[in-house]
Design a protein around this motif. Structure first.
Motif, PDB file in Angstrom:
ATOM      1  N   SER A 138       0.853  -1.192   0.000  1.00 58.46           N
ATOM      2  CA  SER A 138       0.000   0.000   0.000  1.00 58.46           C
ATOM      3  C   SER A 138       0.882   1.234   0.000  1.00 58.46           C
ATOM      4  CB  SER A 138      -0.900   0.028   1.249  1.00 58.46           C
ATOM      5  OG  SER A 138      -0.114   0.114   2.428  1.00 58.46           O
ATOM      6  N   GLY A 139       0.250   2.391  -0.208  1.00 55.69           N
ATOM      7  CA  GLY A 139       0.973   3.639  -0.043  1.00 55.69           C
ATOM      8  C   GLY A 139       1.400   3.851   1.396  1.00 55.69           C
ATOM      9  N   SER A 140       0.548   3.448   2.337  1.00 52.25           N
ATOM     10  CA  SER A 140       0.889   3.589   3.755  1.00 52.25           C
ATOM     11  C   SER A 140       2.125   2.776   4.108  1.00 52.25           C
ATOM     12  CB  SER A 140      -0.296   3.145   4.624  1.00 52.25           C
ATOM     13  OG  SER A 140      -1.377   4.039   4.489  1.00 52.25           O
ATOM     14  N   GLU A 141       2.228   1.576   3.543  1.00 52.85           N
ATOM     15  CA  GLU A 141       3.412   0.760   3.820  1.00 52.85           C
ATOM     16  C   GLU A 141       4.659   1.407   3.223  1.00 52.85           C
ATOM     17  OE1 GLU A 141       5.356  -3.371   2.418  1.00 52.85           O
ATOM     18  OE2 GLU A 141       3.224  -3.525   2.935  1.00 52.85           O
ATOM     19  N   ALA A 142       4.523   1.989   2.040  1.00 52.02           N
ATOM     20  CA  ALA A 142       5.656   2.672   1.428  1.00 52.02           C
ATOM     21  C   ALA A 142       6.109   3.844   2.290  1.00 52.02           C
ATOM     22  CB  ALA A 142       5.284   3.144   0.026  1.00 52.02           C
ATOM     23  N   ASP A 143       5.151   4.595   2.852  1.00 53.42           N
ATOM     24  CA  ASP A 143       5.511   5.686   3.763  1.00 53.42           C
ATOM     25  C   ASP A 143       6.253   5.150   4.978  1.00 53.42           C
ATOM     26  OD1 ASP A 143       4.375   7.645   2.170  1.00 53.42           O
ATOM     27  OD2 ASP A 143       2.497   7.742   3.284  1.00 53.42           O
ATOM     28  N   ALA A 194       3.752  10.988  -2.802  1.00 53.99           N
ATOM     29  CA  ALA A 194       3.139  11.417  -4.058  1.00 53.99           C
ATOM     30  C   ALA A 194       1.898  10.609  -4.391  1.00 53.99           C
ATOM     31  CB  ALA A 194       4.150  11.316  -5.191  1.00 53.99           C
ATOM     32  N   ALA A 195       1.292   9.974  -3.382  1.00 47.66           N
ATOM     33  CA  ALA A 195       0.155   9.090  -3.639  1.00 47.66           C
ATOM     34  C   ALA A 195      -0.992   9.812  -4.324  1.00 47.66           C
ATOM     35  CB  ALA A 195      -0.313   8.456  -2.331  1.00 47.66           C
ATOM     36  N   GLN A 196      -1.299  11.044  -3.898  1.00 43.83           N
ATOM     37  CA  GLN A 196      -2.406  11.778  -4.514  1.00 43.83           C
ATOM     38  C   GLN A 196      -1.994  12.474  -5.804  1.00 43.83           C
ATOM     39  OE1 GLN A 196      -5.536  11.892  -4.192  1.00 43.83           O
ATOM     40  NE2 GLN A 196      -5.911  10.967  -2.208  1.00 43.83           N
ATOM     41  N   ALA A 197      -0.725  12.727  -5.984  1.00 39.06           N
ATOM     42  CA  ALA A 197      -0.267  13.491  -7.147  1.00 39.06           C
ATOM     43  C   ALA A 197       0.029  12.620  -8.352  1.00 39.06           C
ATOM     44  CB  ALA A 197       0.972  14.297  -6.773  1.00 39.06           C
ATOM     45  N   ALA A 198       0.653  11.473  -8.139  1.00 36.87           N
ATOM     46  CA  ALA A 198       1.087  10.638  -9.256  1.00 36.87           C
ATOM     47  C   ALA A 198      -0.102  10.215 -10.110  1.00 36.87           C
ATOM     48  CB  ALA A 198       1.822   9.409  -8.728  1.00 36.87           C
ATOM     49  N   ALA A 209      10.031   8.489  -2.822  1.00 35.63           N
ATOM     50  CA  ALA A 209       8.693   8.927  -3.204  1.00 35.63           C
ATOM     51  C   ALA A 209       7.728   7.754  -3.148  1.00 35.63           C
ATOM     52  CB  ALA A 209       8.688   9.547  -4.597  1.00 35.63           C
ATOM     53  N   THR A 210       6.523   8.033  -2.659  1.00 38.86           N
ATOM     54  CA  THR A 210       5.491   7.017  -2.468  1.00 38.86           C
ATOM     55  C   THR A 210       4.426   7.099  -3.550  1.00 38.86           C
ATOM     56  OG1 THR A 210       5.777   6.892  -0.068  1.00 38.86           O
ATOM     57  CG2 THR A 210       3.594   6.336  -0.919  1.00 38.86           C
ATOM     58  N   VAL A 211       3.995   5.927  -4.021  1.00 32.42           N
ATOM     59  CA  VAL A 211       2.895   5.807  -4.982  1.00 32.42           C
ATOM     60  C   VAL A 211       1.902   4.792  -4.431  1.00 32.42           C
ATOM     61  CG1 VAL A 211       2.263   5.048  -7.300  1.00 32.42           C
ATOM     62  CG2 VAL A 211       4.339   6.386  -6.965  1.00 32.42           C
ATOM     63  N   ALA A 212       0.602   5.038  -4.641  1.00 33.10           N
ATOM     64  CA  ALA A 212      -0.444   4.120  -4.190  1.00 33.10           C
ATOM     65  C   ALA A 212      -1.314   3.720  -5.373  1.00 33.10           C
ATOM     66  CB  ALA A 212      -1.306   4.767  -3.109  1.00 33.10           C
TER      67      ALA A 212
END
Length: 395
Positions: free
Chosen positions: A79-84, A187-191, A206-209
């Motif tokens: 998940s994005g949370s795990e990436a964070d 960057a989950a909301q931006a990517a 950088a994080t992606v979800a």
């Protein structure tokens, strides 16, 4: 464009794309073979591992391309949370610093804020929570004043999930790097919504979800600059560059890679211009129908092209959405045991309780149409006039 039906065919108008997106049928089509025919372990050297291994490598390249063709590493996560978590915990624990220091804005996603609180509690890390201005933005000089010789990491999101405000990441990264700190960007909301080039931004992580850009839930990714060392999040067989052990979920990685490629193509085609036009049309319709009562929360620009966060004076966001079952959207409040509290993001921006509780987040996406926008504006306006205002008059 692919039709997401039946996901949206018979339900209310979906204006909650920042919460999650429907899975694009093209993404489903791409991942299905890796749940059936190509089932092998991508680490296996025999026939059954070859196709999954190649698909995993291609998915990494697709995600890297969405992030500007970066030459660093792409680590798939759950998940994005795990990436964070991997970015913050990994950087801090690998720093070797005695009592390391981390800086984050107060408006970050809970995956960042709660990880920081855990690092404080479990590892004695010092954390500075930066204030933001009335538009939710961090000033570079505010960051500069907070940096110390012990600062190992600055984490700042590219785009806020509630207001859509875009942080000056490039400027903040320059300030942080001048003091020797690493920079993580959620960057989950931006990517996929706007161009994100990690090299141009100057970020180290950088994080992606996936579920924010039309892939299934349960898949995310973390970009790491080449040469960067992190403490692993999951120990074991050494998969995912020895940072997140466990046999890879090839089907979900393929889904994220496909979603990233589709998003990159749409950005080239100008998808953000279409969404910006629809967003502004919705905003204008509401302002004209409810003169003097519609207040924008966050900056007019720079902002995500799909995000409209407004407060309608004299209403409560949760009451309004309850009274309009024909729209699926989010409010600016959080509900705890039946009691609604102002959003921490809006509170950090200095909005008063009344305005915060009146907030609506209307977020558009790939399948939002002009008729959706027109109908949504009519439903909100009619409900405010005929239900909420009338009830207030009777009271």
């Amino acid at each position: 464009m692919s039709d997401p039906r039946p996901a949206l065919a018979d339900g209310p108008i979906y204006l909650d794309y920042n919460a999650t997106t429907p899975v694009d049928p093209r993404v489903v089509e791409a991942m299905l073979p890796y749940l059936t025919t190509w089932f092998g372990n991508p680490s296996s050297g025999h026939h059954y591992g070859q196709a999954p291994g190649a698909a995993l490598a291609r998915a990494r390249d697709q995600v890297a391309a969405l992030l500007g063709g970066c030459d660093g590493r792409i680590v798939f996560t759950g998940s994005g949370s795990e990436a964070d978590n991997l970015a913050l915990r990994g950087a801090v624990l690998a720093s070797g610093m005695d009592r390391p220091h981390v800086i984050v804005p107060r408006t970050e996603h809970p995956a960042v804020l709660e990880t920081c609180r855990a690092l404080q509690r479990l590892h004695g890390v010092d954390v500075t929570y930066l204030p933001v201005d009335g538009e939710g933005l961090v000033a570079p000089n505010t960051l500069a004043a907070a940096l110390t010789p012990r600062t190992v990491l600055v984490s700042v999101m590219a785009a806020n999930n509630e207001t859509g405000s875009l942080q000056p990441v490039e400027e903040l990264a320059r300030v942080a790097h001048a003091h020797g700190a690493l920079v993580h960007c959620d960057a989950a909301q931006a990517a996929g919504k706007i161009p994100v080039d990690v090299a141009a931004l100057g970020v180290d992580l950088a994080t992606v979800a996936g579920h924010k850009m039309y892939a299934p839930k349960g898949i995310g990714a973390l970009y790491l600059r080449s040469g960067l060392t992190l403490e692993p999040l999951i120990y074991g067989g050494g998969q995912e560059h020895r940072l997140r052990s466990g046999t890879e979920n090839v089907a979900l990685a393929v889904a994220l890679g496909t979603a990233a490629e589709l998003a990159a193509g749409e950005l080239v085609a100008g998808s953000q211009d279409r969404l910006r036009g629809l967003r502004d049309r919705l905003h204008t319709r509401l302002e004209r129908a409810l003169p003097g009562r519609v207040l924008l929360n966050g900056p007019p620009e720079p902002r995500l092209p799909n995000t409209l966060n407004i407060s309608i004076i004299g209403t409560l966001g949760h009451d309004l959405l309850t009274a309009v079952p024909g729209i699926a959207a989010s409010t600016g409040s959080a509900c705890h045991s039946g009691s609604h509290q102002p959003s921490p993001v809006l509170r950090a921006m200095g909005l008063d309780t009344g305005r915060s509780l009146a907030a609506l987040r209307l977020s558009l996406g790939r399948w939002t149409t002009e008729s959706d926008v027109e109908r949504a504006a009519d439903l909100v306006t009619t409900t405010v006039h005929t239900h909420l205002d009338a009830a207030h008059t009777r009271a």
